[in-house]
Write a protein that holds these residues in place. Structure first.
Motif, PDB file in Angstrom:
ATOM      1  N   PHE A   1       0.817  -1.210   0.000  1.00 16.81           N
ATOM      2  CA  PHE A   1       0.000   0.000   0.000  1.00 16.81           C
ATOM      3  C   PHE A   1       0.851   1.261   0.000  1.00 16.81           C
ATOM      4  O   PHE A   1       0.442   2.286  -0.544  1.00 16.81           O
TER       5      PHE A   1
ATOM      6  N   ILE B   1      -9.034   0.247  -5.506  1.00 10.38           N
ATOM      7  CA  ILE B   1      -8.770   0.573  -4.098  1.00 10.38           C
ATOM      8  C   ILE B   1      -9.831   1.538  -3.566  1.00 10.38           C
ATOM      9  O   ILE B   1     -10.350   1.369  -2.462  1.00 10.38           O
TER      10      ILE B   1
ATOM     11  N   ALA C   1     -13.066  -0.245  -2.932  1.00 12.02           N
ATOM     12  CA  ALA C   1     -13.012  -1.136  -1.777  1.00 12.02           C
ATOM     13  C   ALA C   1     -13.016  -0.368  -0.462  1.00 12.02           C
ATOM     14  O   ALA C   1     -13.594  -0.818   0.526  1.00 12.02           O
ATOM     15  N   ALA C   2     -12.376   0.801  -0.447  1.00  7.92           N
ATOM     16  CA  ALA C   2     -12.194   1.544   0.808  1.00  7.92           C
ATOM     17  C   ALA C   2     -13.280   2.587   1.051  1.00  7.92           C
ATOM     18  O   ALA C   2     -13.552   2.948   2.195  1.00  7.92           O
ATOM     19  N   ILE C   3     -13.874   3.093  -0.027  1.00  6.70           N
ATOM     20  CA  ILE C   3     -14.867   4.169   0.096  1.00  6.70           C
ATOM     21  C   ILE C   3     -16.154   3.688  -0.571  1.00  6.70           C
ATOM     22  O   ILE C   3     -16.306   3.789  -1.795  1.00  6.70           O
TER      23      ILE C   3
ATOM     24  N   ALA D   1      -7.789   6.039   2.669  1.00 12.85           N
ATOM     25  CA  ALA D   1      -8.022   4.806   1.918  1.00 12.85           C
ATOM     26  C   ALA D   1      -6.723   4.058   1.653  1.00 12.85           C
ATOM     27  O   ALA D   1      -6.697   2.821   1.638  1.00 12.85           O
ATOM     28  N   TYR D   2      -5.638   4.791   1.470  1.00  9.66           N
ATOM     29  CA  TYR D   2      -4.352   4.171   1.159  1.00  9.66           C
ATOM     30  C   TYR D   2      -3.480   3.913   2.383  1.00  9.66           C
ATOM     31  O   TYR D   2      -2.621   3.035   2.346  1.00  9.66           O
TER      32      TYR D   2
ATOM     33  N   GLY E   1      -4.802   4.248   5.938  1.00 12.94           N
ATOM     34  CA  GLY E   1      -5.512   3.929   7.164  1.00 12.94           C
ATOM     35  C   GLY E   1      -5.321   4.969   8.243  1.00 12.94           C
ATOM     36  O   GLY E   1      -5.609   4.719   9.418  1.00 12.94           O
TER      37      GLY E   1
ATOM     38  N   MET F   1     -18.268   6.236   4.620  1.00 13.23           N
ATOM     39  CA  MET F   1     -17.105   5.793   5.388  1.00 13.23           C
ATOM     40  C   MET F   1     -17.442   5.884   6.874  1.00 13.23           C
ATOM     41  O   MET F   1     -17.104   6.858   7.560  1.00 13.23           O
TER      42      MET F   1
END
Length: 221
Positions: free
Chosen positions: A22, A52, A55-57, A91-92, A94, A115
């Protein structure tokens, strides 16, 4: 080489692997390499990797507009550009590291984009750190951005602290119902001098009359 039948299996786990990957992806994002998504917020464009970000947002790609087979642009109109950058950074990495005066914007962006972790932590920070110092600002924000939980927190704060704030300028900007709620608490009635409270009500009434006169003047122009 002889053919060997060997029992067992090689097992290996590198706890730093995900972090290393990451970190490399984040460096690619910052340099614009292999990015296939553009987030547009205000006049700013934030690049990233679509997989990414999705997946994260959770809600990041709801407003995507196809710009070809390999690149997407996402319209985030109404969100603060710096807050969007802060969420992409999270997101990248944490990690979230923003000053207090930007937390409301981060909260709003996180709430809009689904989020939940960042939203909840931001709201807790606002309640504990921002609200006591700028309760009127938080109330205005909550009213403008449909945040009923924050509105309730402000109402509770006003009710619990009315004897400290009822003489301040911001108090006169509250709607009538808010003043009624703030001054009907039985515990507060015992601690607020009745004469002072009457003066507050009179001053508030004068303030409302001034606002009405100004409004009527503009209507008649």
């Amino acid at each position: 080489m002889k053919n060997l039948t060997v029992a067992g299996r090689l097992t290996f786990e590198n706890n730093l692997h995900l972090r290393t990957v990451f970190e490399a992806l984040n460096e690619q994002r910052k340099s614009g390499r292999f990015c296939d998504a553009i987030l547009k917020a205000g006049d700013r464009e934030v690049r990233g990797h679509r997989a990414i970000l999705a997946a994260a947002i959770p809600k990041i790609l709801e407003n995507q507009v196809n710009r070809g087979e390999s690149e997407y642009t996402v319209d985030l109109e109404g969100l603060n550009p710096t807050a969007v950058e802060d969420l992409v950074e999270f997101a990248y990495t944490g990690k979230v590291n923003v000053p207090a005066d930007r937390v409301l914007n981060v909260f709003h962006a996180a709430k809009t984009l689904g989020m939940r972790e960042v939203q909840d932590l931001s709201e807790q920070f606002i309640r504990e750190k921002v609200l006591p110092l700028d309760w009127m600002g938080v109330r205005t924000f909550a009213e403008s951005n449909d945040c009923p939980a924050l509105m309730s927190a402000v109402d509770e704060f006003i009710e619990q602290n009315v004897e400290e704030i009822y003489h301040k300028k911001d108090f006169f900007q509250l709607p009538r119902l808010q003043i009624e709620l703030a001054t009907t608490n039985e515990r507060q009635k015992e601690t607020i001098d009745s004469e002072k409270l009457c003066k507050v009500a009179i001053n508030w009434a004068h303030k409302q009359l001034e606002v009405r006169k100004i409004f009527q003047f503009h209507l008649n122009k």
